[in-house]
Write a protein that holds these residues in place. Structure first.
Motif, mmCIF file in Angstrom:
data_model
loop_
_atom_site.group_PDB
_atom_site.id
_atom_site.type_symbol
_atom_site.label_atom_id
_atom_site.label_comp_id
_atom_site.label_asym_id
_atom_site.label_seq_id
_atom_site.Cartn_x
_atom_site.Cartn_y
_atom_site.Cartn_z
ATOM 1 N N PHE A 184 38.973 9.077 -2.013
ATOM 2 C CA PHE A 184 37.519 9.222 -2.013
ATOM 3 C C PHE A 184 37.038 9.773 -3.350
ATOM 4 O O PHE A 184 36.047 9.306 -3.916
ATOM 5 N N TYR A 238 41.035 10.104 6.560
ATOM 6 C CA TYR A 238 40.770 9.445 5.286
ATOM 7 C C TYR A 238 41.610 10.114 4.198
ATOM 8 O O TYR A 238 42.308 11.109 4.458
ATOM 9 N N SER A 271 40.504 2.565 4.252
ATOM 10 C CA SER A 271 39.979 3.865 3.854
ATOM 11 C C SER A 271 39.852 4.859 4.990
ATOM 12 O O SER A 271 39.923 6.067 4.773
ATOM 13 N N MET A 272 39.667 4.365 6.228
ATOM 14 C CA MET A 272 39.392 5.291 7.334
ATOM 15 C C MET A 272 40.027 4.809 8.640
ATOM 16 O O MET A 272 40.196 3.611 8.851
ATOM 17 N N TRP A 331 38.097 0.047 7.219
ATOM 18 C CA TRP A 331 38.678 0.545 8.466
ATOM 19 C C TRP A 331 40.018 -0.126 8.781
ATOM 20 O O TRP A 331 40.217 -1.300 8.500
ATOM 21 N N ILE A 385 46.104 3.600 4.828
ATOM 22 C CA ILE A 385 45.282 4.551 4.076
ATOM 23 C C ILE A 385 46.063 5.096 2.892
ATOM 24 O O ILE A 385 45.520 5.295 1.801
#
Length: 458
Positions: free
Chosen positions: A181, A176, A304-305, A213, A298
Motif C-alpha cells: 500500500f 492487506y 491486494s486484499m 481482491w 497478497i
C-alpha cells in the motif's frame, strides 16, 4: 460459519506453542486440608488467596468435553492450572474432532460430561431441549455484566441464560500488505465508498496483472462458509442489527428485498471479474480455491486484499511480519451504510454445565470471570476474549489487539455469525451448498435465495 473443516476448524487455526506442564503446588498453600463445602473451606494463602471464593471442594473432579485439540487445548488447560492446584478441583478435559456429533449422543446415552464448550448457539439450544443443561449459578450470571449484553443473549435459549461466553473471534477484517500500500500510495479506506473506489483504482492500475481482491471458499465438506461471511458482513453493514436478527429467525427471508440487495452488493464486490481472483483465476476459481490458500497472492502482489477473520493470521508463512508497517496486516471492514454504527461480526464459544454439584459451579463461576479470561490471554497468543474486564495491554499480538478493541467496543453493532445461529439444515447445509453454486455455476440470486428459503425447517 463458526465451525469449519470438520465443522470446527475455522476457530481452530490459530496455532499456539506447545506448553510445558507447571508445578504450581508450591506456589499455593492451604491452612487446612480443605473441605467439601463453604463452611469447611480451607483458608488459601499466598498466590492461592485469590481463589478463596472457590475453595472448599478439594479432592473433587469435573469433566469437560469440547472440540479444542492440542496444541490449543494445552494452553486451555494451562489457563486453569493454578486454579486447579489451589482449589484441589481437578478439571479432566477431553477434546474431540467429532464433538458436534458426539455431544448429543453422549447426552442422550447418559454419558454426560459436567461441562461442554459449545461454539454454536444452535447446538446449545438443541442441548437445552434435552432438559440436561443446568442453569448457571447466580455468580456466573452476575459476571456476565463484563460482556456486551448481546453475548448473554447468544448464551440464552428462549430468553433463559444457560451458558457463559468464553472465547471470541473477529470476522470483520480485511487483510492487506502495508508495504505494498505504501509503495503504491494507497490509503487504508475508512468507508465502504472509499473501499470500492480503491478497488476500482487497483483494478485499473493492473500492476503486474494484479487485482484488488482474492478469495477462496473451499473447505472440504464445509465448502462455502467464507461466502456466508461475506453475505453476513454486507447484511449487517447495510441493513443493521434489527434486520440481521430478523434474517436469522427467518422473519426476513433470503428472497426478501433486504437480503437480495445485500447479495447484489456481494456480487458487485466478490463476483466482479475485473476485481477477482487475483493471482488465482476467474470468479469461478473462488469456489475451488481453499480459504487457506486464498490470501497467498497478497504476498506476491497479485492481489491486494482478502476478507477473512482474525484466525486467518495462522495461514501466513513463517517469517511473515504481521504489523501496521509489515508484510501483512488487517483493517476493519467498513459499514456499507454509514448509518450503521461500526458493524462487527464475530463468533465464539460458550460453557454449558450439565451438573449443579458445588465443585462444578465453582469452576463455572471462575471460568466466567475476567481473571480467567486474562490468564488465558497470557498463555495463548491468538486467543481473544470479548470480556470487557480484560486488560488490553495483555494482548501482545497486534491482530489480537485490533480484534479485542473491536469486540469490546460498546458503540459497535455486534452480531454473532448468522449461519451459526440459523438451523443447521440452513446455515451449515443448504446455504453452504447454494452459495458455492452461486460462485461455481453462476446461479442467479433469485434461484440461490429460493433454494435456501425452501430448506428452512417448517
Amino acid at each position: 460459519m463458526n465451525i469449519r473443516l470438520n465443522v470446527r476448524l475455522r476457530n481452530r487455526l490459530l496455532v499456539v506453542p506447545a506448553v510445558l506442564g507447571l508445578s504450581l503446588a508450591a506456589a499455593c498453600s492451604n491452612s487446612s486440608s480443605g473441605g467439601g463445602g463453604s463452611t469447611g473451606a480451607a483458608t488459601l494463602s499466598g498466590s492461592c488467596a485469590k481463589y478463596q471464593p472457590y475453595a472448599g471442594h478439594a479432592g473433587t473432579k469435573v469433566t469437560m468435553f469440547a472440540s479444542i485439540l492440542s496444541p490449543e487445548s494445552d494452553s486451555l488447560e494451562k489457563s486453569w492450572a493454578e486454579f486447579s492446584s489451589c482449589t484441589g478441583i481437578k478439571i479432566s478435559y477431553e477434546g474431540s474432532n467429532d464433538f458436534e456429533s458426539q455431544l448429543p449422543v453422549r447426552v442422550g446415552g447418559g454419558n454426560v460430561p459436567d461441562f461442554a464448550i459449545i461454539p454454536q448457539p444452535g447446538l446449545l439450544a438443541q442441548m437445552v431441549k434435552t432438559g440436561k443443561v443446568v442453569k448457571p449459578p447466580a455468580q456466573t450470571v452476575a459476571n456476565e455484566n463484563q460482556w456486551n449484553p448481546v453475548w448473554k443473549s447468544y448464551g440464552s435459549v428462549n430468553g433463559t441464560f444457560y451458558a457463559a461466553p468464553m472465547s471470541a473471534n473477529m470476522k470483520s477484517l480485511v487483510w492487506y500488505s502495508p508495504k505494498a500500500f505504501t509503495q503504491a500510495g494507497y490509503q487504508v479506506p475508512k468507508t465502504w465508498a472509499d473501499l470500492m473506489a480503491l478497488s476500482d483504482k487497483i483494478a485499473k492500475a493492473g500492476a503486474n496483472g494484479g487485482k484488488p481482491w482474492c478469495g477462496g471458499i473451499g473447505s472440504g465438506t464445509a465448502t462455502g462458509w467464507p461466502a456466508t461471511d461475506w453475505l453476513e458482513e454486507v447484511v449487517l453493514g447495510s441493513q443493521g442489527g434489527d434486520v440481521y436478527d430478523q434474517w436469522v429467525s427467518h422473519k426476513v427471508k433470503f428472497g426478501d428485498p433486504q437480503i437480495a440487495q445485500a447479495m447484489q452488493t456481494v456480487a458487485g464486490w466478490m463476483q466482479n471479474p475485473a476485481w477477482v481472483n487475483g493471482g488465482i483465476g476467474d470468479v469461478k476459481s473462488i469456489a475451488t480455491t481453499t480459504f487457506q490458500d486464498a490470501g497467498a497472492p497478497i504476498l506476491t502482489g497479485k492481489c491486494s486484499m482478502l476478507q477473512q477473520a482474525s484466525f486467518y493470521e495462522a495461514q501466513w508463512p513463517k517469517g511473515t511480519k504481521i504489523a501496521p508497517d509489515g508484510d501483512i496486516f488487517a483493517f476493519q471492514l467498513p459499514a456499507v451504510n454509514p448509518s450503521v454504527a461500526t458493524p462487527v461480526e464475530g463468533g465464539g464459544e460458550f460453557l454449558a454445565a450439565f451438573s449443579d454439584r458445588p465443585e462444578v459451579q465453582a469452576v463455572q463461576n471462575y471460568l466466567s470471570t475476567a481473571d480467567w479470561a486474562s490468564s488465558r490471554v497470557k498463555v495463548a497468543s491468538g486467543w481473544v476474549s470479548a470480556n470487557q474486564g480484560v486488560d488490553k495491554s495483555l494482548y501482545t499480538d497486534p491482530i489480537d489487539q485490533l480484534s479485542a478493541n473491536a469486540l469490546t467496543n460498546p458503540a459497535a453493532t455486534f452480531r454473532f455469525d448468522a449461519s451459526d445461529l440459523m438451523p443447521a439444515a440452513v446455515g451449515s447445509g443448504q446455504e453452504w451448498k447454494s452459495l458455492t453454486a452461486w460462485f461455481a455455476e453462476g446461479k442467479s440470486i433469485q434461484q440461490v435465495s429460493s433454494d435456501i428459503d425452501a430448506a428452512w425447517p417448517q
